[in-house]
Write a protein that holds these residues in place. Structure first.
Motif, mmCIF file in Angstrom:
data_model
loop_
_atom_site.group_PDB
_atom_site.id
_atom_site.type_symbol
_atom_site.label_atom_id
_atom_site.label_comp_id
_atom_site.label_asym_id
_atom_site.label_seq_id
_atom_site.Cartn_x
_atom_site.Cartn_y
_atom_site.Cartn_z
ATOM 1 N N ASP A 74 -4.541 10.846 -7.911
ATOM 2 C CA ASP A 74 -4.344 12.137 -7.253
ATOM 3 C C ASP A 74 -3.236 12.111 -6.206
ATOM 4 O O ASP A 74 -3.016 13.105 -5.511
ATOM 5 C CB ASP A 74 -5.650 12.569 -6.553
ATOM 6 C CG ASP A 74 -6.780 12.747 -7.565
ATOM 7 O OD1 ASP A 74 -6.483 13.189 -8.690
ATOM 8 O OD2 ASP A 74 -7.927 12.424 -7.220
ATOM 9 N N CYS A 75 -2.554 10.998 -6.081
ATOM 10 C CA CYS A 75 -1.575 10.873 -4.990
ATOM 11 C C CYS A 75 -0.355 11.766 -5.214
ATOM 12 O O CYS A 75 0.174 11.844 -6.322
ATOM 13 C CB CYS A 75 -1.137 9.426 -4.856
ATOM 14 S SG CYS A 75 0.043 9.187 -3.514
ATOM 15 N N ARG A 76 0.108 12.400 -4.126
ATOM 16 C CA ARG A 76 1.311 13.224 -4.188
ATOM 17 C C ARG A 76 2.542 12.424 -4.598
ATOM 18 O O ARG A 76 3.528 12.978 -5.085
ATOM 19 C CB ARG A 76 1.597 13.825 -2.800
ATOM 20 C CG ARG A 76 0.662 14.923 -2.372
ATOM 21 C CD ARG A 76 1.210 15.601 -1.113
ATOM 22 N NE ARG A 76 1.210 14.686 0.030
ATOM 23 C CZ ARG A 76 2.120 14.688 0.997
ATOM 24 N NH1 ARG A 76 3.120 15.554 0.978
ATOM 25 N NH2 ARG A 76 2.030 13.841 1.996
ATOM 26 N N SER A 77 2.520 11.110 -4.358
ATOM 27 C CA SER A 77 3.711 10.307 -4.678
ATOM 28 C C SER A 77 3.959 10.237 -6.180
ATOM 29 O O SER A 77 5.054 9.852 -6.612
ATOM 30 C CB SER A 77 3.572 8.901 -4.103
ATOM 31 O OG SER A 77 2.630 8.154 -4.838
ATOM 32 N N LEU A 78 2.956 10.599 -6.989
ATOM 33 C CA LEU A 78 3.128 10.538 -8.447
ATOM 34 C C LEU A 78 3.764 11.805 -9.009
ATOM 35 O O LEU A 78 4.138 11.845 -10.177
ATOM 36 C CB LEU A 78 1.779 10.290 -9.132
ATOM 37 C CG LEU A 78 1.046 9.020 -8.682
ATOM 38 C CD1 LEU A 78 -0.272 8.871 -9.428
ATOM 39 C CD2 LEU A 78 1.923 7.790 -8.898
ATOM 40 N N THR A 96 4.096 1.611 -7.846
ATOM 41 C CA THR A 96 3.486 2.911 -8.124
ATOM 42 C C THR A 96 2.073 2.953 -7.573
ATOM 43 O O THR A 96 1.312 2.000 -7.727
ATOM 44 C CB THR A 96 3.481 3.164 -9.643
ATOM 45 O OG1 THR A 96 4.821 3.071 -10.106
ATOM 46 C CG2 THR A 96 2.961 4.557 -9.963
ATOM 47 N N CYS A 97 1.723 4.069 -6.951
ATOM 48 C CA CYS A 97 0.412 4.253 -6.349
ATOM 49 C C CYS A 97 -0.652 4.268 -7.433
ATOM 50 O O CYS A 97 -0.481 4.892 -8.486
ATOM 51 C CB CYS A 97 0.383 5.552 -5.556
ATOM 52 S SG CYS A 97 -1.194 5.829 -4.721
ATOM 53 N N LEU A 98 -1.763 3.597 -7.176
ATOM 54 C CA LEU A 98 -2.844 3.519 -8.160
ATOM 55 C C LEU A 98 -3.847 4.667 -8.028
ATOM 56 O O LEU A 98 -4.776 4.777 -8.829
ATOM 57 C CB LEU A 98 -3.550 2.167 -8.055
ATOM 58 C CG LEU A 98 -2.677 0.978 -8.492
ATOM 59 C CD1 LEU A 98 -3.344 -0.360 -8.161
ATOM 60 C CD2 LEU A 98 -2.373 1.056 -9.992
ATOM 61 N N PHE A 153 0.843 -1.203 0.000
ATOM 62 C CA PHE A 153 0.000 0.000 0.000
ATOM 63 C C PHE A 153 0.877 1.251 0.000
ATOM 64 O O PHE A 153 1.989 1.247 0.535
ATOM 65 C CB PHE A 153 -0.927 -0.009 1.211
ATOM 66 C CG PHE A 153 -1.967 -1.079 1.130
ATOM 67 C CD1 PHE A 153 -3.206 -0.828 0.551
ATOM 68 C CD2 PHE A 153 -1.696 -2.372 1.595
ATOM 69 C CE1 PHE A 153 -4.158 -1.831 0.438
ATOM 70 C CE2 PHE A 153 -2.647 -3.377 1.490
ATOM 71 C CZ PHE A 153 -3.878 -3.106 0.910
ATOM 72 N N CYS A 154 0.349 2.296 -0.602
ATOM 73 C CA CYS A 154 1.095 3.547 -0.694
ATOM 74 C C CYS A 154 1.149 4.209 0.689
ATOM 75 O O CYS A 154 0.101 4.520 1.259
ATOM 76 C CB CYS A 154 0.408 4.475 -1.690
ATOM 77 S SG CYS A 154 1.092 6.136 -1.717
ATOM 78 N N PRO A 155 2.334 4.448 1.239
ATOM 79 C CA PRO A 155 2.402 5.063 2.568
ATOM 80 C C PRO A 155 1.959 6.528 2.569
ATOM 81 O O PRO A 155 1.638 7.070 3.618
ATOM 82 C CB PRO A 155 3.871 4.931 2.961
ATOM 83 C CG PRO A 155 4.612 4.491 1.774
ATOM 84 C CD PRO A 155 3.656 4.093 0.696
ATOM 85 N N THR A 156 1.892 7.147 1.405
ATOM 86 C CA THR A 156 1.509 8.560 1.342
ATOM 87 C C THR A 156 -0.013 8.747 1.381
ATOM 88 O O THR A 156 -0.505 9.711 1.958
ATOM 89 C CB THR A 156 2.094 9.210 0.069
ATOM 90 O OG1 THR A 156 3.508 9.008 0.063
ATOM 91 C CG2 THR A 156 1.807 10.703 0.011
ATOM 92 N N CYS A 157 -0.756 7.798 0.756
ATOM 93 C CA CYS A 157 -2.214 7.979 0.714
ATOM 94 C C CYS A 157 -2.998 6.741 1.119
ATOM 95 O O CYS A 157 -4.222 6.806 1.237
ATOM 96 C CB CYS A 157 -2.638 8.471 -0.665
ATOM 97 S SG CYS A 157 -2.745 7.153 -1.894
ATOM 98 N N GLY A 158 -2.334 5.604 1.304
ATOM 99 C CA GLY A 158 -3.028 4.391 1.739
ATOM 100 C C GLY A 158 -3.664 3.570 0.633
ATOM 101 O O GLY A 158 -4.276 2.537 0.902
HETATM 102 ZN ZN ZN Z 1 -0.606 7.136 -2.978
#
Ligand code: ZN
Ligand code: AMP
Ligand code: AMP
Ligand code: MG
Ligand code: MG
Ligand code: MG
Ligand code: MG
Ligand code: MG
Ligand code: MG
Ligand code: ZN
Lengths: 323, 323
Positions: A167-171, A162-164, A144-149
């Motif tokens: 809108d995630c900041r990690s992208l 890669t976060c799915l 899971f993405c630690p930035t947005c879950g």
């Molecule tokens: Zn994310």
């Protein structure tokens, strides 16, 4: 000096990893080598004991046809080597007994204790396992993405997630959240100011009479040398002056980089931190030499040669007492 | 040799951090020092330029009463020091202009470019910022559990985050998902086989004429020495033999541990990886010396003294050409 888990026999091909078409072609290539992990243990087989010591466990290798059903699942892969065959590693949660039936060799097994059984590989295979197990352990714990879950998807042959969530900041930009984690750890042999004793500690989980080097995680914003001083003082109360890097070792349980140092104590009183270790003592050089070369009857047992702790101790024994 | 960001003036007190009552008492203590970060930039003030070079930026320090409203929010804290005052750092997303009004000093600001402005602190404050910014950056990006995607809560004065899902696997045993991340990076000065030239590269984002040491992330299951060899070959095509650790530097953008090495090339042809760098060249020792001591009119500009790249180059210049 070469430490166990340190030999790189495969090319990491980081330029090729991001090429999805290349990866897919290599996955189907009949020359490609597959390793099978169950619960982060690699399938292996016991070979004839070669003279009673050393490596007696070999990795089981598979071809595409033998594992392609597992590739349909969200398995983790890891590529390698130039023109030579490419290697992938798969971690699966299929029933272990069923998985073992895939191997022609009837003596194959999944090592129960990674800390012990994984030290029985030959040096070449140990290096492959170091890379494969670290990456697979990362996928096992970081899906899971630690930035947005949100859930993430695997990329670059397992070297990126890669976060799915679009809108995630990690992208935006490049962030470590997408890449495998490697934890730097300092491990140090502390040498008495007289040059003829060293400080070893034991955790309660160690085998009887075993003592080893102190060690601890490097904290954020800290140098290697400061981490050595802090961890030694925290765990033993001993103060440390000069620190000298000796060598390092990848330790894939799950993904540490053990940074091995010699450190010269500037104080000698020991005050053990009982949360971390059970005992710490100064050991005279001769007792350490006896333990290393005379074996098990000794009052002190040092860790096996596959550990960097052993190598740090051995290195010190080889050093003249006049530092 | 001491690198910028490396000085530890505060005690990390890792034994005290887990004591919630102690932490709460220290938060309210009127002697406690608070640093305020906005968007991971510490509030700072420009001091009189001392002779035209060196540190001219000082951190703004606050007392409990000046920031206690921010503590009500999910701010991040970080403790330190023994009997001396304890320090906390808070990162907040309150409006930056409003935050600046809290400071008596009218020249205070939030450094816009962390990579440049954060290099203008004095050495003592740089060490504090290295620790604080790394930990705060971790909280900023790791507020969800990577194992199950649930929210996490801050613990141990900001040095731990625990998953709030009671069924999460991360709560069984000790796992790195709960602890701040530190990324080991190798940075190396590659020395020509003739001993009198060094390999420097430039990224397109560098200022004009600036070249620096090559660098790259240590990958899972890899040693420092292998990472040096792999990154140099990937980025420049040059093959490397012996590698020698020199010193390291915490680099809190966001949380790298830069492991500085000298490396001896065994080949000299350069083939630049254009995805990573724009150019790489062998520079003769004299040109490097001129650049370092004669300043800006030169054809080559090296990175500033606060970078470990600068220190690795300086260290080489001090070394005899007969390696
Ligand atoms: Zn994310
Ligand atoms: N990356 C990490 N992985 C696991 N444990 C960590 C990590 N960072 C800090 N710790 C903590 O450090 C303890 C082990 O202490 P030490 O190895 O001496 O630093 C563990 O029990 C954890 O509480
Ligand atoms: N922990 C990490 N943080 C950021 N980027 C990483 C990390 N690990 C690998 N990378 C990748 O490495 C690239 C930089 O290359 P290098 O620093 O030469 O290894 C980045 O653009 C990322 O694609
Ligand atoms: Mg410790
Ligand atoms: Mg520790
Ligand atoms: Mg420890
Ligand atoms: Mg690179
Ligand atoms: Mg890289
Ligand atoms: Mg690079
Ligand atoms: Zn969780």
């Amino acid at each position: 000096q070469e430490n166990y888990f340190s030999r790189e026999t495969l090319d990491r091909l980081s330029g090729k990893r991001s090429d999805a078409a290349w990866l897919e072609a290599k996955q189907r290539d009949p020359d490609t080598v597959y390793l099978l992990f169950s619960n982060l243990s690699p399938m292996a087989t016991v070979t004839k004991v070669n003279g009673g010591h050393g490596a007696d466990v070999k990795l089981c290798r598979f071809r595409y046809n033998a594992v392609k059903d597992l590739l349909q699942k969200p398995a983790t892969t890891e590529p390698d080597t130039p023109d030579a065959p490419v290697w992938f590693a798969i971690n699966t949660d299929e029933d272990a007994a069923e998985l073992l039936k895939r191997c022609e060799n009837s003596s194959c097994f999944f090592p129960k204790s990674p800390n012990r059984d994984l030290l029985r590989l030959d040096e070449e295979e140990a290096g492959v396992v170091a890379q494969a197990r670290s990456v697979l352990a990362w996928h096992d714990r970081y899906s899971f993405c630690p930035t947005c879950g949100s859930p993430t998807s695997l990329q670059e042959g397992g070297h990126k997630r890669t976060c799915l969530n679009p809108d995630c900041r990690s992208l935006k930009g490049v962030h470590n959240t997408c890449y495998p984690r490697v934890d730097p750890v300092v491990i140090m042999l502390v040498i008495h100011p007289d040059g003829n004793q060293c400080l070893l500690g034991r955790k309660s989980i160690f085998p009887a009479r075993m003592f080893s080097c102190l060690a601890g995680f490097v904290e954020p914003g800290e140098t290697i040398e400061e981490a050595v001083r802090r961890e030694v003082e925290e765990e033993s109360g001993v103060k440390v002056g000069p620190v000298q890097y000796v060598s390092c070792q990848p330790w894939p349980m799950p993904s540490s980089l053990m940074i091995g140092c010699h450190a010269i104590a500037t104080s000698t009183d020991i005050k053990v931190d009982e949360n971390e270790i059970e005992d710490a003592q100064w050991f005279p050089r001769q007792q350490v030499v006896d333990s290393m070369f005379r074996g098990a009857q000794q009052t002190l047992v040092v860790p096996p040669r596959q550990t960097i702790a052993h190598q740090l101790i051995r290195h010190w024994i080889g050093i003249n007492s006049n530092l």
